[in-house]
Design a protein around this motif. Sequence first.
Motif, PDB file in Angstrom:
ATOM      1  N   GLN A 225     -62.852  15.146 -15.100  1.00  0.00           N
ATOM      2  CA  GLN A 225     -62.762  16.088 -15.824  1.00  0.00           C
ATOM      3  C   GLN A 225     -61.247  16.609 -16.129  1.00  0.00           C
ATOM      4  N   PRO A 226     -60.538  16.172 -17.193  1.00  0.00           N
ATOM      5  CA  PRO A 226     -58.885  16.479 -17.170  1.00  0.00           C
ATOM      6  C   PRO A 226     -58.579  17.872 -17.573  1.00  0.00           C
ATOM      7  N   VAL A 227     -57.664  18.436 -16.841  1.00  0.00           N
ATOM      8  CA  VAL A 227     -57.162  19.712 -17.300  1.00  0.00           C
ATOM      9  C   VAL A 227     -55.596  19.861 -17.649  1.00  0.00           C
ATOM     10  N   VAL A 228     -55.152  20.581 -18.347  1.00  0.00           N
ATOM     11  CA  VAL A 228     -53.817  20.832 -18.481  1.00  0.00           C
ATOM     12  C   VAL A 228     -53.079  21.726 -17.894  1.00  0.00           C
ATOM     13  N   GLN A 229     -51.981  21.792 -17.307  1.00  0.00           N
ATOM     14  CA  GLN A 229     -51.378  22.823 -16.679  1.00  0.00           C
ATOM     15  C   GLN A 229     -50.296  23.293 -17.718  1.00  0.00           C
ATOM     16  N   PRO A 230     -49.740  24.400 -17.591  1.00  0.00           N
ATOM     17  CA  PRO A 230     -48.902  25.137 -18.640  1.00  0.00           C
ATOM     18  C   PRO A 230     -47.635  24.018 -18.801  1.00  0.00           C
ATOM     19  N   ASP A 231     -47.004  23.381 -17.485  1.00  0.00           N
ATOM     20  CA  ASP A 231     -45.904  22.613 -17.840  1.00  0.00           C
ATOM     21  C   ASP A 231     -46.364  21.094 -18.293  1.00  0.00           C
ATOM     22  N   GLY A 232     -47.686  20.955 -18.926  1.00  0.00           N
ATOM     23  CA  GLY A 232     -48.109  19.616 -19.461  1.00  0.00           C
ATOM     24  C   GLY A 232     -48.685  18.702 -18.633  1.00  0.00           C
ATOM     25  N   THR A 233     -48.445  18.988 -17.245  1.00  0.00           N
ATOM     26  CA  THR A 233     -49.125  17.963 -16.466  1.00  0.00           C
ATOM     27  C   THR A 233     -50.741  17.945 -16.461  1.00  0.00           C
ATOM     28  N   VAL A 234     -51.168  17.091 -16.614  1.00  0.00           N
ATOM     29  CA  VAL A 234     -52.640  16.684 -16.823  1.00  0.00           C
ATOM     30  C   VAL A 234     -53.115  16.380 -15.326  1.00  0.00           C
ATOM     31  N   VAL A 235     -54.039  16.890 -14.734  1.00  0.00           N
ATOM     32  CA  VAL A 235     -54.748  16.796 -13.617  1.00  0.00           C
ATOM     33  C   VAL A 235     -56.344  16.516 -13.754  1.00  0.00           C
ATOM     34  N   VAL A 236     -56.815  15.386 -13.137  1.00  0.00           N
ATOM     35  CA  VAL A 236     -57.850  14.904 -13.541  1.00  0.00           C
ATOM     36  C   VAL A 236     -58.876  14.615 -12.269  1.00  0.00           C
ATOM     37  N   PRO A 237     -59.579  15.654 -12.135  1.00  0.00           N
ATOM     38  CA  PRO A 237     -60.563  15.774 -10.716  1.00  0.00           C
ATOM     39  C   PRO A 237     -61.756  14.640 -11.096  1.00  0.00           C
ATOM     40  N   PHE A 238     -62.194  13.925 -10.164  1.00  0.00           N
ATOM     41  CA  PHE A 238     -63.415  13.114 -10.203  1.00  0.00           C
ATOM     42  C   PHE A 238     -64.210  12.942  -9.223  1.00  0.00           C
ATOM     43  N   SER A 239     -65.299  12.564  -9.206  1.00  0.00           N
ATOM     44  CA  SER A 239     -66.226  12.073  -8.129  1.00  0.00           C
ATOM     45  C   SER A 239     -66.095  10.579  -7.735  1.00  0.00           C
ATOM     46  N   GLY A 240     -65.568  10.338  -6.362  1.00  0.00           N
ATOM     47  CA  GLY A 240     -65.060   9.099  -6.188  1.00  0.00           C
ATOM     48  C   GLY A 240     -66.461   8.287  -5.585  1.00  0.00           C
ATOM     49  N   ASN A 241     -66.518   7.080  -5.726  1.00  0.00           N
ATOM     50  CA  ASN A 241     -67.568   6.294  -5.418  1.00  0.00           C
ATOM     51  C   ASN A 241     -67.918   6.312  -3.919  1.00  0.00           C
ATOM     52  N   GLY A 242     -67.046   6.748  -3.099  1.00  0.00           N
ATOM     53  CA  GLY A 242     -67.274   6.644  -1.702  1.00  0.00           C
ATOM     54  C   GLY A 242     -67.638   8.356  -1.198  1.00  0.00           C
ATOM     55  N   GLY A 243     -67.912   9.116  -1.923  1.00  0.00           N
ATOM     56  CA  GLY A 243     -68.565  10.438  -1.710  1.00  0.00           C
ATOM     57  C   GLY A 243     -67.387  11.435  -1.376  1.00  0.00           C
ATOM     58  N   ALA A 244     -66.543  11.375  -2.524  1.00  0.00           N
ATOM     59  CA  ALA A 244     -65.335  12.327  -2.154  1.00  0.00           C
ATOM     60  C   ALA A 244     -65.014  13.014  -3.644  1.00  0.00           C
ATOM     61  N   GLU A 245     -64.275  14.085  -3.481  1.00  0.00           N
ATOM     62  CA  GLU A 245     -63.819  14.689  -4.828  1.00  0.00           C
ATOM     63  C   GLU A 245     -62.297  14.240  -4.917  1.00  0.00           C
ATOM     64  N   LEU A 246     -61.728  13.537  -5.850  1.00  0.00           N
ATOM     65  CA  LEU A 246     -60.604  13.101  -5.963  1.00  0.00           C
ATOM     66  C   LEU A 246     -59.725  13.520  -6.935  1.00  0.00           C
ATOM     67  N   SER A 247     -58.495  13.277  -7.127  1.00  0.00           N
ATOM     68  CA  SER A 247     -57.772  13.456  -8.541  1.00  0.00           C
ATOM     69  C   SER A 247     -56.466  12.711  -8.661  1.00  0.00           C
ATOM     70  N   PHE A 248     -56.143  12.436  -9.927  1.00  0.00           N
ATOM     71  CA  PHE A 248     -55.095  11.911 -10.066  1.00  0.00           C
ATOM     72  C   PHE A 248     -54.294  12.726 -11.239  1.00  0.00           C
ATOM     73  N   ARG A 249     -53.088  12.195 -11.890  1.00  0.00           N
ATOM     74  CA  ARG A 249     -52.442  13.199 -12.864  1.00  0.00           C
ATOM     75  C   ARG A 249     -51.359  12.292 -13.612  1.00  0.00           C
ATOM     76  N   SER A 250     -51.131  13.077 -14.755  1.00  0.00           N
ATOM     77  CA  SER A 250     -49.931  12.387 -15.403  1.00  0.00           C
ATOM     78  C   SER A 250     -48.906  13.534 -15.835  1.00  0.00           C
ATOM     79  N   THR A 251     -47.437  13.348 -15.506  1.00  0.00           N
ATOM     80  CA  THR A 251     -46.596  14.276 -15.764  1.00  0.00           C
ATOM     81  C   THR A 251     -45.484  13.868 -17.087  1.00  0.00           C
TER      82      THR A 251
END
Length: 486
Positions: A225-251
């Motif tokens: 579920q991507p969300v965008v911060q006020p500085d334009g950074t996109v953060v994408v939390p997701f459910s990993g296949n190993g049973g964890a909540e993870l995230s990646f981002r774009s600046t």
Amino acid sequence: MARTWAAAVAVAAGLLVVSTGSAGSVIATPISIDPFTTGGSQHATQVEPDSFAFGNTIVALSQSGRFVNGGGSNDLVWASSQNAGRTWTTGDMPGTTIYAHPPGTWPRISDPSVAYDPQDNVWLLLGLGIDSGGSGHILLVDRSTDNGLTWSNPVNAGESSGSFWDKTWITCDTWASSPHYGNCYIEYDDNGQGNIMQMVTSTDGGLTWGPIRTPADFPSGLGGQPVVQPDGTVVVPFSGNGGAELSFRSTDGGTTWSSTTLIANVSEHGVAGNMRTFSLPSAEVAGDGRVYVAWQDCRFRSGCPANDIVYSSSTNGTTWSAVTRIPIDPTNSGIDHFLPGIAVDKATSGGTTHLAVVYYYFPVSNCTSSRVACQLMVGFVSSLDGGATWTTGERIGGPMSVSWIANTNQGRMVGDYMSASFTGDGKAHAIFELAKQNVGSVFSQRLSTATFDITQPQSASVKSQTGPVFLPPSKQKRPARHVTAN
């Protein structure tokens, strides 16, 4: 152009009216209905809602006419309100499936999500087109330039000839101060490549979409579920296949995407009643850029007898806070909470950030047909101080028998996610599915809403909890990961 029909704004018989203690009498109101009676789907079922609000406009989207096998539905049905939820207009997503008005070419569609691009003044609906074999292959985006009242035929935002795509999501950069203001981002996972997370970007209000981009470490997962911060950074939390909540981002506006960061490992109680649930994240961002991610988790209950709703937050998408339990009820209550939808009022920030969470629950976590009937409820909870304290949980829907809920080959389904949104007047709008007893073989499962003024005096508030955590990582209960979640 989409066919529309007037949505009922009176309370349907059997839907619950309750006093929340924080907003007076809250009415759970149906806002659309399944119009499809052909194709072999389950009439009348609506599942898996998403919503987005900007100003006083809210747009919600839901699967309508859910199929038992093979995934997906007859079409996605939208409901829009231009007056902060007082009245609604509804219709189906045009040009998508063979059942749509007007019809498209795809046999089924799934994975609804909604976004708004204020730079181009365009609302976007996203669905995943599914072929006759049950595989997701195309990102279908319908556009509206009249505040969600009429919709275009879909734009093709990406298509796969072979791989099975799944769990699509859309968001736009709504921050006028952002260097990437107006960019829109779609996330999905490519099942043909081991559920690798993928992203595509639009810079022109969803008319055209750029090339597929992949995070640097090619992570596998589901439900980003991507969300965008006020500085334009996109953060994408997701459910990993190993049973964890993870995230990646774009600046850099979606040109490149980082490697993944661990939010938290997941400890999860298997939900009873043959209910289909996943520990997929629900994510939102506050006015100061803090990202909140909520999911179902049993780490605060010794022996993992039931799930709580928990969350973590981050200011940068790389460093995450300790997992915090929302104190809906005592840890020894025996109540099982699942499928949260979190909302954050973007007009608030810091220690006065307003949060709201809608969720489903079973009053008895180990309910069975032979012991205690599984009675499904909808609950709501809110915070006025960034999650430091919360109201006690309030019932806003139910009880519902699981036999009233749409069936799938992975269990009874209200959705793999649900939703809540804040309008410009500061009120929270829960968007969820409610069901009444079937009439013969015909269901009565409808997209519904309830509105809350969370600033009204509260009857009680409870501090959040960050410890203890009973289950060590080696003993965490992790859900089985399915090849597809359509």
